[in-house]
Design an enzyme around this catalytic site. Structure first.
Site, short mmCIF file in Angstrom:
data_model
loop_
_atom_site.label_atom_id
_atom_site.label_comp_id
_atom_site.label_asym_id
_atom_site.label_seq_id
_atom_site.Cartn_x
_atom_site.Cartn_y
_atom_site.Cartn_z
CG ASP A 2 -2.23 0.76 0.93
OD1 ASP A 2 -2.25 1.54 -0.05
OD2 ASP A 2 -3.20 0.56 1.66
CD GLU A 3 0.33 4.78 -3.62
OE1 GLU A 3 -0.34 5.68 -4.14
OE2 GLU A 3 1.20 4.13 -4.23
#
Length: 227
Positions: A2-3
């Site tokens: 994810d970011e």
């Protein structure tokens, strides 16, 4: 996996210090999870996003202020957040293959290739301009685009055209707000006011209006077949 984004301006007065902070973030993530992470450090979200993908896995890319456009210029336009397959196809047909070429488009050429607000938004991003602020995480939200016709519409092709138009309008909203959609739902109301809806959930979010429109049309066809 994810970011996310961090605003480190309060603890990093310059870009050399920002790299030190980024290294500390990497060490903290590795210590807590035994996982590596790649980081991009820049003055705005779109440049930081592109930079974070440059040195995977586990690298750090720093883009000092004033170097945003030069950093983005050599990359294919498809790497710029917000450029979907259809926009890439239109740009490629006009010989615009790299971000720097998108950034250099005149107002007239831009209006011809990518009309409306989405074109101006993408050219700004290509120039390293992205005024979006960081926002606190929020719960998943639902964005609706509904329309009631003056007269009942039963022609499938006309309904497809309407769905695609609504999807393009929705995609502009997603791009402007920096959001993506994971679940697409088509809701159909019949003359007797009964409602039938069909949904599909994707493994990754998207903000491409053409793809959202096609998914919506497929869902409409499913709902009609189940009537």
């Amino acid at each position: 996996m994810d970011e996310g984004y961090l605003d480190i301006g309060a603890v990093a007065p310059d870009y050399s210090r920002a790299r030190v902070v980024a290294e500390a973030v990497q060490a903290a993530v590795r210590g807590a999870t035994s996982l590596s992470c790649s980081l991009g450090v820049a003055s705005c979200k779109v440049v930081a996003k592109v930079a974070s993908d440059r040195k995977k896995p586990g690298g750090i890319t720093v883009v000092p202020a004033g170097r945003e456009a030069a950093f983005l210029a050599p990359f294919p336009v498809r790497l710029l957040p917000g450029v979907g397959p259809k926009a890439e196809e239109r740009l490629a047909a006009a010989g615009v293959a790299h971000v720097g070429e998108l950034a250099a488009l005149s107002d007239g050429d831009l209006a011809r290739l990518l009309p409306g607000k989405i074109g101006r938004l993408l050219r700004d991003r290509a120039q390293g301009i992205d005024p979006r602020p960081l926002e606190e995480p929020v719960a998943n939200i639902s964005i609706r685009n509904e329309e009631t016709f003056p007269r009942d519409v039963s022609d499938r092709e006309q309904l497809h055209d309407e769905l695609r138009r609504m999807a393009r309008r929705l995609a502009v909203h997603l791009a402007e707000s920096g959001q993506v959609a994971r679940t697409v739902t088509t809701k159909l109301r019949y003359p007797d006011f009964s409602i039938r809806s069909r949904s599909t959930t994707l493994t990754a979010g998207l903000a491409d209006g053409e793809r959202i429109g096609q998914l919506a049309c497929d869902l409409l066809d499913r709902a009609l077949a189940d009537r």
